[in-house]
Design a protein around this motif. Structure first.
Motif, short mmCIF file in Angstrom:
data_model
loop_
_atom_site.label_atom_id
_atom_site.label_comp_id
_atom_site.label_asym_id
_atom_site.label_seq_id
_atom_site.Cartn_x
_atom_site.Cartn_y
_atom_site.Cartn_z
N LEU A 111 -16.02 39.84 -33.96
CA LEU A 111 -15.40 39.12 -35.08
C LEU A 111 -16.11 37.80 -35.36
CD1 LEU A 111 -11.58 39.65 -34.37
CD2 LEU A 111 -13.08 40.97 -35.88
N SER A 112 -16.61 37.15 -34.32
CA SER A 112 -17.25 35.84 -34.50
C SER A 112 -18.52 35.93 -35.34
CB SER A 112 -17.57 35.22 -33.13
OG SER A 112 -18.58 35.95 -32.46
N GLU A 113 -19.07 37.15 -35.46
CA GLU A 113 -20.30 37.33 -36.23
C GLU A 113 -20.03 37.60 -37.71
OE1 GLU A 113 -21.95 40.62 -34.14
OE2 GLU A 113 -22.55 39.43 -32.38
N HIS A 114 -18.75 37.64 -38.10
CA HIS A 114 -18.42 37.96 -39.49
C HIS A 114 -17.93 36.70 -40.23
CE1 HIS A 114 -16.85 40.02 -43.01
NE2 HIS A 114 -17.50 41.08 -42.60
N PRO A 115 -18.52 36.37 -41.38
CA PRO A 115 -18.18 35.12 -42.07
C PRO A 115 -16.75 35.04 -42.58
CG PRO A 115 -19.64 36.50 -43.42
CD PRO A 115 -19.60 37.12 -42.07
N GLU A 116 -16.10 36.18 -42.83
CA GLU A 116 -14.73 36.13 -43.32
C GLU A 116 -13.73 35.72 -42.24
OE1 GLU A 116 -13.16 39.29 -45.77
OE2 GLU A 116 -15.19 39.92 -46.34
N ILE A 117 -14.12 35.85 -40.99
CA ILE A 117 -13.26 35.45 -39.89
C ILE A 117 -13.51 33.98 -39.61
CG2 ILE A 117 -12.51 35.92 -37.52
CD1 ILE A 117 -12.18 38.31 -39.38
N THR A 118 -12.57 33.12 -39.97
CA THR A 118 -12.77 31.67 -39.87
C THR A 118 -12.24 31.09 -38.57
OG1 THR A 118 -10.69 31.32 -41.08
CG2 THR A 118 -12.74 31.37 -42.36
N GLN A 119 -11.32 31.78 -37.91
CA GLN A 119 -10.79 31.29 -36.64
C GLN A 119 -10.34 32.47 -35.78
OE1 GLN A 119 -6.86 29.33 -36.23
NE2 GLN A 119 -7.97 27.55 -35.43
N ILE A 120 -10.66 32.38 -34.49
CA ILE A 120 -10.23 33.38 -33.52
C ILE A 120 -9.44 32.67 -32.43
CG2 ILE A 120 -10.93 35.15 -31.86
CD1 ILE A 120 -13.60 35.33 -33.49
N ARG A 121 -8.20 33.07 -32.26
CA ARG A 121 -7.37 32.53 -31.18
C ARG A 121 -7.20 33.62 -30.13
NH1 ARG A 121 -2.54 30.45 -35.19
NH2 ARG A 121 -3.90 29.31 -36.64
#
Length: 319
Positions: free
Chosen positions: A20-30
């Motif tokens: 997910l961290s490699e995708h620009p639409e994902i702005t935050q991962i908790r």
């Protein structure tokens, strides 16, 4: 898009966080994890907000879910043998824990919830291929907790309109899956044994078959489900029907490692399913572009990862 991953410091969770961290639409991962089976080391180098705690802590879930768009619920006590040894612990973590996650998702505004069930729910049902409308026949407390997980998702969808998607995982393997604990999965356990010259322990005669799914494939499907907001209250097999007998897995591991495996047959485990092979019809209808990673390619990547932490052993090369 802000995503919460419960159990995000574990094997699948940390791989998903990386995907997910490699995708620009994902702005935050908790990431929520109590570190009972996961490790913060799995998240090194990733831009995630880590929350150490248990999914049975309602206040912690409310804090973590505030302002989020979706949840991937992976937190669980894995392993059939572990559940046979301590069924109550599995129930509290997997069934009650899921209920707490769903309640918190509802309080946060009916968040999209994707959750992990397991192919173990098919249990004693002998039919192949395993399609999602087959009668379930759990053979272990772990399988029962996963059946409860997907049933709760369906119930919350119909009762409260919660957008949900329960996936039945089939023997996920790959980099990041540890081999150094009593409940290690078969692929990292056998690769580690082969690399270190230890015997590969085969429960029963080894003819039992599994539908192995590479972790990168599973994570790409999960990412697609999040980005497209796929909602399906019925369980969905996350596997592709690539059935492999355990006796055939051994030469595949030998080819990937370059070393010969010493086999040792021991007693069949309580709760073990004999054969597992997914019918991927529903998966392909929902995710038509999803493609599996071939077992040889997946094993090579897993060997590369495991090999970095295994050295100095005397090994016998395959001739």
């Amino acid at each position: 898009m802000r995503i919460v991953i419960t159990g995000g410091a574990g094997f699948i969770g940390s791989n998903l966080a990386r995907t997910l961290s490699e995708h620009p639409e994902i702005t935050q991962i908790r990431v929520i994890d109590n570190l009972s089976t996961g490790s913060k080391e799995n998240l090194l180098g990733l831009d995630v907000h880590f929350i150490e705690g248990d999914i049975q802590d309602a206040a912690l879930l409310d804090q973590a879910f505030h302002g989020a768009d979706a949840i991937v619920h992976l937190a669980a006590l894995p392993s059939v043998p572990r559940s046979v040894k301590d069924p109550l612990a599995s129930h509290h973590a997997n069934a009650t824990g899921t209920l707490q996650v769903l309640e918190a998702a509802r309080r946060a505004g009916n968040l999209h919830v994707i959750a992990a069930s397991s192919s173990s729910v098919y249990g004693a049902n002998p039919r192949l291929l395993k399609h999602e409308d087959l009668t379930t026949a759990p053979m272990s407390p772990y399988a029962v907790t996963k059946l409860a997980t997907e049933a709760y998702l369906g119930a919350y969808h119909h009762s409260y309109g919660l957008p949900v998607l329960p996936f039945r995982f089939f023997n996920v393997y790959g980099p990041g899956q540890r081999a150094d604990h009593p409940y290690a999965a078969v692929i990292p356990k056998w690769i580690s044994a082969t690399l270190t010259g230890q015997p590969v322990t085969v429960h029963g005669d080894g003819t039992q078959a599994r539908d192995f799914t590479y972790v990168g494939t599973a994570c790409r499907v999960l990412k697609d489900a999040l980005l497209r907001r796929v909602v399906e209250p019925r369980p969905v097999n996350l596997a592709f029907g690539t059935r492999l007998a355990l006796l055939d897995l051994i030469p595949a591991i030998e080819a990937a490692t370059g070393f010969r495996a010493r086999r040792e047959h021991i007693a069949t485990r309580v709760g073990d399913v004999l054969h597992s092979q997914a019918d991927g019809t529903r998966l392909r209808a929902l995710f038509p572009t999803a493609e599996p990673v071939p077992i040889r390619e997946g094993l090579m990547a897993t060997v590369d990862w495991l090999g970095t932490s295994i050295a100095g052993a005397h090994r016998q090369r395959v001739h």
